[in-house]
Design an enzyme around this catalytic site. Structure first.
Site, short mmCIF file in Angstrom:
data_model
loop_
_atom_site.label_atom_id
_atom_site.label_comp_id
_atom_site.label_asym_id
_atom_site.label_seq_id
_atom_site.Cartn_x
_atom_site.Cartn_y
_atom_site.Cartn_z
N CYS A 91 42.08 44.49 47.45
CA CYS A 91 41.77 45.78 46.83
C CYS A 91 42.60 46.03 45.58
O CYS A 91 42.12 46.61 44.60
CB CYS A 91 41.97 46.91 47.84
SG CYS A 91 43.68 47.14 48.36
N HIS A 386 45.63 51.02 50.88
CA HIS A 386 44.41 50.59 50.18
C HIS A 386 44.41 51.13 48.75
O HIS A 386 44.68 52.31 48.52
CB HIS A 386 43.18 51.11 50.93
CG HIS A 386 41.88 50.65 50.37
ND1 HIS A 386 41.55 49.32 50.23
CD2 HIS A 386 40.79 51.35 49.93
CE1 HIS A 386 40.32 49.21 49.74
NE2 HIS A 386 39.85 50.44 49.53
N ASN A 408 35.60 52.76 44.91
CA ASN A 408 36.11 51.89 45.97
C ASN A 408 35.61 50.46 45.77
O ASN A 408 34.76 50.19 44.90
CB ASN A 408 35.67 52.44 47.34
CG ASN A 408 36.60 51.98 48.45
OD1 ASN A 408 37.47 51.15 48.25
ND2 ASN A 408 36.40 52.52 49.62
#
Length: 467
Positions: A91, A386, A408
């Site tokens: 991520c 994250h 995202n």
């Protein structure tokens, strides 16, 4: 030595007797009181049946938040394609490269677009982390294998998590390539098996290097053997991720696919110069909200870097309200930014809505969960897990944030068309890191960032890498 320690422990237990230890155990009397405190009403039975047959989140979801968050924003940066990290911990890389491709498009008034290869940069990330582990083992070879510093390297020889500092160091050192030049592979999108095998090999090599140091091998011989070891790791990575491309042809296009700059050959370093054009390090600061520690102080995390010659993660600790002001300034100028969160807390992955009242676990279990942010961090209950790309903010009439929006890396079908929408209350509780271009940072904060940082150890509860 271990046998002596074990014998000493047994003798200590015998000397203390069972009485001292019995004060902390679950006695029959204590168990009886625990069981007597349990209620047995019809409602409790119904609740038990419901919880045992359904998702806790589905049962705890608060009806009042279902329609409470709208999707309009007063300040929003241009949208771009949503990517998917799939079953990997990359991520941090997706968020970092999202920022870089957005900046490139903005510099060209959205007449050019580019999408960077994650697989290319991930190869170098894994090789560099392998070297970082092996060199760390060499540098700590004079310590016992049970020493915490030594165990740090052997416990997690390699991983696919990271921070924006990794993007900055790796991209500057190895350049960048477009997705078309080095596409994803099965192992880049599903990293667990590859990582376990590479980690096992690194542990084996680590023991060998420790023995070489103990046997008095010369530094030159150790370096030569480490190079051979990294050659094996390089081969493993090449088979799973593909060997990094050295030269490729590429034509720059607009959003409609029309060629705007004719096709030509590039090296990764030339492509980096064309698309990024500058060294990222020195042009940004990382800010953090850690209410356990004094604000307006800088901190650095030991061993928290991707390359041996790279930059440790250094940050300026600020109140969350001041971080919000920095973020708003950059968003108002059309600039996205790297940010990270404790994404598993009070967020609905299906709808993409995050609010402090998304789930009412307290009512479901007949208790409360009252810890504040500092307490959650200190007890390992919360931390940065994250990274996502901050893209929008909705402001009230007093220029105060109502809600935030992030791009995202879970694909376009996740959340709200690939985005997450966060109320400001949630953002304040579960936002941790933000990377701000120095252009938007007041001079006073830039000076604070240059303070000599307090060095923190790798086992601090807040500093797991974003994945």
């Amino acid at each position: 030595m271990k046998k002596v320690q074990t014998l000493a422990a047994i003798m200590l237990f015998a000397a203390l007797g069972t009485t001292a230890f019995a004060q902390g155990n679950i006695s029959k009397e204590m168990l009886a009181k625990i069981q007597q405190s349990q209620t047995q009403t019809a409602a409790d039975k119904a609740l038990s049946n419901a919880i045992s047959n359904n998702s806790i989140d589905d049962l705890a979801k608060s009806a009042k938040t279902r329609y409470a968050v709208d999707k309009s924003f007063s300040i929003e940066t241009p949208k771009q394609n949503i990517h998917n990290q799939l079953s990997s911990g990359r991520c941090w890389m997706f968020s970092g490269l999202n920022v870089l491709r957005s900046d490139f498009a903005r510099q060209h008034a959205d007449s050019l677009v580019v999408e960077f290869s994650h697989s290319y940069l991930f190869f170098w990330d894994q090789l560099e982390k392998a070297n970082l582990m092996l060199q760390g083992v060499v540098n700590t070879a004079d310590k016992s294998i049970e020493d915490p510093d030594v165990q740090f390297f052997f416990k997690s020889p390699i991983n696919d998590g990271g921070t924006f500092c990794g993007v900055a160091d790796l991209a500057y050192k190895y350049g960048l390539v477009p997705m078309s030049a080095q596409p994803e592979t099965y192992s880049s999108e599903n990293t667990s098996r590859m990582s376990r095998l590479v980690a096992s090999k690194l542990r084996e090599y680590g023991l060998e290097l420790r023995k070489m140091v103990a046997d008095g091998s010369k530094a030159k011989a150790i370096e030569a053997r480490k190079t051979e070891m990294l050659g094996v790791i390089y081969h493993m990575l090449s088979l799973t991720l593909g060997e990094p491309v050295k030269e490729f042809s590429y034509a720059f296009r607009n959003k409609n696919g029309k060629v705007m700059i004719a096709e030509k050959k590039y090296t990764p370093q030339e492509f980096y110069k064309m698309t990024v054009g500058k060294e990222l390090n020195g042009n940004f600061i990382m800010v953090m909200n850690d209410p356990r520690r004094p604000y307006h102080k800088t901190y650095e995390v030991e061993y928290d870097r991707h390359t041996f010659d790279g930059h440790n993660w250094k940050y300026l600790n600020l109140p969350v309200e001041e971080i919000a002001e920095l973020a708003i300034s950059q968003l108002c100028d059309g600039r996205k930014m790297y940010s990270s969160y404790d994404v598993g807390k009070q967020s609905d992955r299906k709808t993409g809505i995050a609010d402090v009242d998304t789930y009412d676990y307290g009512s479901l279990f007949g208790t409360e969960f009252p810890m504040n942010k500092a307490d959650r961090i200190a007890t390992f209950d919360s931390g940065s897990t994250h990274a996502m790309t901050l893209t929008a903010v909705d402001l009230d009439e007093f220029r105060k944030p109502i809600k935030w929006k992030v791009e995202n890396s879970w694909g376009p079908s996740s959340g709200s068309e690939g985005y997450m929408i966060m109320t400001n209350k949630w953002w304040e509780e579960y936002m941790f890191r933000l990377v701000i271009d120095k252009k938007y940072v007041p001079e006073a904060l830039l000076k604070e960032f240059e303070q000599k940082p307090t060095m923190l150890t790798y086992d601090d509860p807040l500093f797991g890498e974003d994945d």
